[in-house]
Design an enzyme around this catalytic site. Sequence first.
Site, PDB file in Angstrom:
ATOM      1  CB  SER A  38      -0.263  -1.707   1.397  1.00 49.44           C
ATOM      2  OG  SER A  38       0.785  -1.608   2.343  1.00 49.44           O
TER       3      SER A  38
ATOM      4  CE  LYS B 169       3.808  -3.438   7.718  1.00 46.69           C
ATOM      5  NZ  LYS B 169       2.547  -2.829   7.247  1.00 46.69           N
TER       6      LYS B 169
ATOM      7  CB  SER C 180       0.959  -0.321   6.058  1.00 48.42           C
ATOM      8  OG  SER C 180       2.217  -0.556   5.459  1.00 48.42           O
TER       9      SER C 180
ATOM     10  CB  SER D 140       0.020  -0.597   9.820  1.00 47.47           C
ATOM     11  OG  SER D 140       1.207  -1.359   9.755  1.00 47.47           O
TER      12      SER D 140
END
Length: 262
Positions: free
Chosen positions: A67, A124, A69, A227
């Site tokens: 993704s 993250k 994010s 995100s």
Amino acid sequence: MNFALVLFLLLVATGVLWLIDRFIARKRRAPGSPPPWWVEYGASFFPVILIVFALRSFLVEPFKIPSGSMIPTLLVGDFILVNKWVYGIRVPVINKKIIDVEEPKRGDVMVFRYPADPSLDYIKRVVGLPGDKVEYLNKRLRINGQVVELVPQPDYLHPDRLYYSPRFAEKLGDANHSVLIERDTPAFVPHVLDFPYRENCTYTTAGVTCTVPEGHYFVMGDNRDASSDSRVWGFVPDENIVGRAFFIWFNFSDMKRIGGFH
């Protein structure tokens, strides 16, 4: 599918065949006669699977970024390597830490098991450490009352959609990196899951304020307005940590991306 579990089961199965062939079957076979094909293939695969299992469980593990994010740090399609031992040696499959090495640091890019569904791996940036007060209000980050400064950079061009996002330089701990913050996206968190220690967070129209509980971490994506992170689904417990991402080893669309990143 839990690939670690599948690999472990293959290791056990081939290991059993290797032991049978080495200590039992060889003694019972007539001299010069070949072993059964299933024993031969199983035993021959055992050393390869053992090496892969050991490397993947204790040293490095490859992942693919699914993704956006973490844009602009990591792009969709980046293949990355994750250091598995830097945050401690863990028992494979159950992820139980048995030897401490280092604790996650603010600014680390961390891979972990998604708290709401541990079968999924997320990536993250570590923003809040245990005991920290993290505020993200009106799109400004504060940690323990200190504003994290943003330095404007040239706007970021999204190559797949051909539009620009405001980009800023940010420093968390020793990590210098870039973040994207959209001017027109609302500051509040539109959807929040029910998660452990939800009472540690306060949500307003300006954003969110959380106190990180012991043994947990607050994480956010560098693409701040695109995100799903600790603002939405809560804190990352220590037992969910997989490792620290440190290297892009391939990208089919852009070979120039191969290398380290911040």
